[in-house]
Write a protein that holds these residues in place. Structure first.
Motif, PDB file in Angstrom:
ATOM      1  N   TYR A   1     -47.062  -8.878 -27.432  1.00  0.00           N
ATOM      2  CA  TYR A   1     -46.554  -8.348 -28.697  1.00  0.00           C
ATOM      3  C   TYR A   1     -46.363  -6.841 -28.578  1.00  0.00           C
ATOM      4  CZ  TYR A   1     -48.126 -12.633 -31.062  1.00  0.00           C
ATOM      5  OH  TYR A   1     -48.314 -13.928 -31.449  1.00  0.00           O
ATOM      6  N   TRP A   2     -45.365  -6.344 -29.278  1.00  0.00           N
ATOM      7  CA  TRP A   2     -45.178  -4.905 -29.394  1.00  0.00           C
ATOM      8  C   TRP A   2     -45.119  -4.526 -30.871  1.00  0.00           C
ATOM      9  CZ3 TRP A   2     -44.857  -1.033 -25.677  1.00  0.00           C
ATOM     10  CH2 TRP A   2     -44.856  -1.459 -24.345  1.00  0.00           C
ATOM     11  N   TYR A   3     -45.916  -3.517 -31.203  1.00  0.00           N
ATOM     12  CA  TYR A   3     -45.879  -2.893 -32.518  1.00  0.00           C
ATOM     13  C   TYR A   3     -45.672  -1.396 -32.306  1.00  0.00           C
ATOM     14  CZ  TYR A   3     -47.599  -6.819 -35.351  1.00  0.00           C
ATOM     15  OH  TYR A   3     -47.723  -8.017 -36.021  1.00  0.00           O
ATOM     16  N   ARG A   4     -45.211  -0.724 -33.340  1.00  0.00           N
ATOM     17  CA  ARG A   4     -45.162   0.729 -33.279  1.00  0.00           C
ATOM     18  C   ARG A   4     -45.698   1.300 -34.573  1.00  0.00           C
ATOM     19  NH1 ARG A   4     -38.761   2.478 -33.648  1.00  0.00           N
ATOM     20  NH2 ARG A   4     -38.452   2.037 -35.865  1.00  0.00           N
ATOM     21  N   GLN A   5     -46.141   2.551 -34.493  1.00  0.00           N
ATOM     22  CA  GLN A   5     -46.718   3.196 -35.653  1.00  0.00           C
ATOM     23  C   GLN A   5     -46.154   4.606 -35.737  1.00  0.00           C
ATOM     24  OE1 GLN A   5     -51.017   3.452 -35.753  1.00  0.00           O
ATOM     25  NE2 GLN A   5     -51.018   3.413 -37.987  1.00  0.00           N
ATOM     26  N   ILE A   6     -45.358   4.803 -36.752  1.00  0.00           N
ATOM     27  CA  ILE A   6     -44.818   6.122 -37.031  1.00  0.00           C
ATOM     28  C   ILE A   6     -45.880   6.886 -37.807  1.00  0.00           C
ATOM     29  CG2 ILE A   6     -42.997   7.346 -38.300  1.00  0.00           C
ATOM     30  CD1 ILE A   6     -41.199   4.874 -37.642  1.00  0.00           C
ATOM     31  N   HIS A   7     -45.937   8.161 -37.608  1.00  0.00           N
ATOM     32  CA  HIS A   7     -47.006   8.995 -38.143  1.00  0.00           C
ATOM     33  C   HIS A   7     -47.279   8.696 -39.614  1.00  0.00           C
ATOM     34  CE1 HIS A   7     -49.664  12.351 -38.543  1.00  0.00           C
ATOM     35  NE2 HIS A   7     -48.922  12.896 -39.486  1.00  0.00           N
ATOM     36  N   SER A   8     -48.574   8.428 -39.894  1.00  0.00           N
ATOM     37  CA  SER A   8     -49.066   8.222 -41.264  1.00  0.00           C
ATOM     38  C   SER A   8     -48.553   6.943 -41.922  1.00  0.00           C
ATOM     39  CB  SER A   8     -48.725   9.421 -42.166  1.00  0.00           C
ATOM     40  OG  SER A   8     -49.398  10.571 -41.717  1.00  0.00           O
ATOM     41  N   GLN A   9     -48.044   6.026 -41.126  1.00  0.00           N
ATOM     42  CA  GLN A   9     -47.629   4.726 -41.667  1.00  0.00           C
ATOM     43  C   GLN A   9     -48.418   3.613 -40.992  1.00  0.00           C
ATOM     44  OE1 GLN A   9     -43.386   4.103 -41.625  1.00  0.00           O
ATOM     45  NE2 GLN A   9     -42.942   6.239 -42.128  1.00  0.00           N
ATOM     46  N   GLY A  10     -48.356   2.424 -41.555  1.00  0.00           N
ATOM     47  CA  GLY A  10     -48.978   1.278 -40.918  1.00  0.00           C
ATOM     48  C   GLY A  10     -48.153   0.798 -39.737  1.00  0.00           C
ATOM     49  N   PRO A  11     -48.768   0.084 -38.798  1.00  0.00           N
ATOM     50  CA  PRO A  11     -48.021  -0.445 -37.658  1.00  0.00           C
ATOM     51  C   PRO A  11     -46.878  -1.358 -38.104  1.00  0.00           C
ATOM     52  CG  PRO A  11     -50.371  -0.598 -37.255  1.00  0.00           C
ATOM     53  CD  PRO A  11     -50.199  -0.200 -38.687  1.00  0.00           C
ATOM     54  N   GLN A  12     -45.813  -1.331 -37.334  1.00  0.00           N
ATOM     55  CA  GLN A  12     -44.617  -2.113 -37.627  1.00  0.00           C
ATOM     56  C   GLN A  12     -44.354  -3.059 -36.469  1.00  0.00           C
ATOM     57  OE1 GLN A  12     -40.997   0.159 -37.413  1.00  0.00           O
ATOM     58  NE2 GLN A  12     -39.839  -1.272 -38.664  1.00  0.00           N
ATOM     59  N   TYR A  13     -44.171  -4.336 -36.773  1.00  0.00           N
ATOM     60  CA  TYR A  13     -43.860  -5.315 -35.738  1.00  0.00           C
ATOM     61  C   TYR A  13     -42.498  -5.013 -35.123  1.00  0.00           C
ATOM     62  CZ  TYR A  13     -42.156  -9.767 -33.842  1.00  0.00           C
ATOM     63  OH  TYR A  13     -41.611 -10.733 -33.057  1.00  0.00           O
ATOM     64  N   ILE A  14     -42.416  -5.126 -33.784  1.00  0.00           N
ATOM     65  CA  ILE A  14     -41.126  -4.937 -33.124  1.00  0.00           C
ATOM     66  C   ILE A  14     -40.623  -6.254 -32.548  1.00  0.00           C
ATOM     67  CG2 ILE A  14     -39.875  -3.731 -31.286  1.00  0.00           C
ATOM     68  CD1 ILE A  14     -42.002  -1.533 -31.429  1.00  0.00           C
ATOM     69  N   ILE A  15     -41.415  -6.856 -31.661  1.00  0.00           N
ATOM     70  CA  ILE A  15     -40.943  -8.021 -30.930  1.00  0.00           C
ATOM     71  C   ILE A  15     -42.120  -8.680 -30.229  1.00  0.00           C
ATOM     72  CG2 ILE A  15     -40.507  -6.847 -28.727  1.00  0.00           C
ATOM     73  CD1 ILE A  15     -37.754  -8.300 -28.678  1.00  0.00           C
ATOM     74  N   HIS A  16     -41.992  -9.947 -29.875  1.00  0.00           N
ATOM     75  CA  HIS A  16     -43.006 -10.582 -29.043  1.00  0.00           C
ATOM     76  C   HIS A  16     -42.352 -11.665 -28.191  1.00  0.00           C
ATOM     77  CE1 HIS A  16     -43.106 -13.709 -32.191  1.00  0.00           C
ATOM     78  NE2 HIS A  16     -43.783 -14.465 -31.372  1.00  0.00           N
ATOM     79  N   GLY A  17     -43.037 -12.048 -27.109  1.00  0.00           N
ATOM     80  CA  GLY A  17     -42.510 -13.071 -26.221  1.00  0.00           C
ATOM     81  C   GLY A  17     -43.603 -13.691 -25.376  1.00  0.00           C
ATOM     82  N   LEU A  18     -43.289 -14.832 -24.791  1.00  0.00           N
ATOM     83  CA  LEU A  18     -44.238 -15.542 -23.943  1.00  0.00           C
ATOM     84  C   LEU A  18     -43.873 -15.368 -22.467  1.00  0.00           C
ATOM     85  CD1 LEU A  18     -46.707 -17.414 -23.788  1.00  0.00           C
ATOM     86  CD2 LEU A  18     -45.128 -19.351 -23.933  1.00  0.00           C
ATOM     87  N   LYS A  19     -42.710 -15.826 -22.092  1.00  0.00           N
ATOM     88  CA  LYS A  19     -42.297 -15.620 -20.692  1.00  0.00           C
ATOM     89  C   LYS A  19     -40.821 -15.329 -20.536  1.00  0.00           C
ATOM     90  CE  LYS A  19     -42.709 -20.611 -20.037  1.00  0.00           C
ATOM     91  NZ  LYS A  19     -43.321 -21.656 -19.214  1.00  0.00           N
ATOM     92  N   ASN A  20     -40.025 -15.703 -21.516  1.00  0.00           N
ATOM     93  CA  ASN A  20     -38.606 -15.381 -21.447  1.00  0.00           C
ATOM     94  C   ASN A  20     -38.351 -14.003 -22.051  1.00  0.00           C
ATOM     95  OD1 ASN A  20     -37.984 -17.937 -20.407  1.00  0.00           O
ATOM     96  ND2 ASN A  20     -38.006 -18.810 -22.466  1.00  0.00           N
ATOM     97  N   ASN A  21     -37.303 -13.367 -21.584  1.00  0.00           N
ATOM     98  CA  ASN A  21     -36.913 -12.097 -22.189  1.00  0.00           C
ATOM     99  C   ASN A  21     -36.461 -12.346 -23.615  1.00  0.00           C
ATOM    100  OD1 ASN A  21     -37.463 -10.984 -19.695  1.00  0.00           O
ATOM    101  ND2 ASN A  21     -35.321 -10.991 -19.047  1.00  0.00           N
ATOM    102  N   GLU A  22     -36.743 -11.389 -24.477  1.00  0.00           N
ATOM    103  CA  GLU A  22     -36.400 -11.526 -25.882  1.00  0.00           C
ATOM    104  C   GLU A  22     -35.633 -10.290 -26.341  1.00  0.00           C
ATOM    105  OE1 GLU A  22     -38.482 -15.218 -26.287  1.00  0.00           O
ATOM    106  OE2 GLU A  22     -37.055 -14.208 -27.638  1.00  0.00           O
TER     107      GLU A  22
END
Lengths: 111, 114
Positions: free
Chosen positions: A34-55
């Motif tokens: 899983y990938w999340y990101r967090q911009i300053h002073s905000q809650g984490p934001q979901y970006i993308i996730h995967g198991l074995k295939n590219n997404e």
């Protein structure tokens, strides 16, 4: 959950692709990336996730190596608003479990 | 805005006081999570609910901390007898009970204990 290793910081020029690496050499067969990101002073934001295939989605692409021991998050055309801390998390895709966040990679997009 | 909301966004209190934070999850999301984040670190899991049942608590959740979700909708996190070490961002996230497993986070409540 498997442990992940990310560089503490990276720079990227605005308009260029940002490639954020993540190592997860102990990942097991039923664990997702899983990938999340967090911009300053905000809650984490979901970006993308995967198991074995590219997404790919509207935000980013996730490239997972064939042995699944590492992955790369690609922001194809980074903007200043993509400056954030990016977290790579590996965990079993059993809904309901909490996420274990590491320190992440601080991406700075430079004008 | 139909995202996760948290109130207040900022709280300054004196050591020894009690504080309570509220989280309103996305409507119909069964699961609700609380995390704590200190400066320069990623969020750390505290506890989570499925509907009104509190299913798991981290060792980080000392006996001064209590969380509730009485009707399976909003949740509160109370800290009693606050200490300076409690200063942190408190994040709430919610999840619909499905296999997509994407947690949506609120903006957080930043607590400063003087």
């Amino acid at each position: 959950d498997a442990k992940t290793t990310q560089p503490p910081s990276m720079d990227c020029a605005e308009g260029r692709a940002a490639n954020l690496p993540c190592n997860h050499s102990t990942i097991s067969g039923n664990e997702y990336v899983y990938w999340y990101r967090q911009i300053h002073s905000q809650g984490p934001q979901y970006i993308i996730h995967g198991l074995k295939n590219n997404e790919t989605n509207e935000m980013a692409s996730l490239i997972i190596t064939e042995d699944r021991k590492s992955s790369t998050l690609i922001l194809p055309h980074a903007t200043l608003r993509d400056t954030a801390v990016y977290y790579c998390i590996v965990r079993v895709g059993d809904y309901g479990q909490n996420f274990v966040f590491g320190p992440g990679t601080r991406l700075s997009v430079l004008p | 805005d139909t995202g996760v909301s948290q109130d207040p966004r900022h709280k300054i209190t004196k050591r020894g006081q009690n504080v309570t934070f509220r989280c309103d999850p996305i409507s119909e999301h069964n699961r609700l999570y609380w995390y704590r984040q200190t400066l320069g670190q990623g969020p750390e899991f505290l506890t989570y609910f499925q509907n009104e049942a509190q299913l798991e608590k981290s060792r980080l959740l000392s006996d001064r901390f209590s969380a509730e979700r009485p009707k399976g909708s909003f949740s509160t996190l109370e800290i009693q007898r606050t200490e300076q070490g409690d200063s942190a961002m408190y994040l709430c996230a919610s999840l619909e009970d499905s296999r997509t497993d994407t947690q949506y986070f609120g903006p957080g409540t930043r607590l400063t204990v003087l």
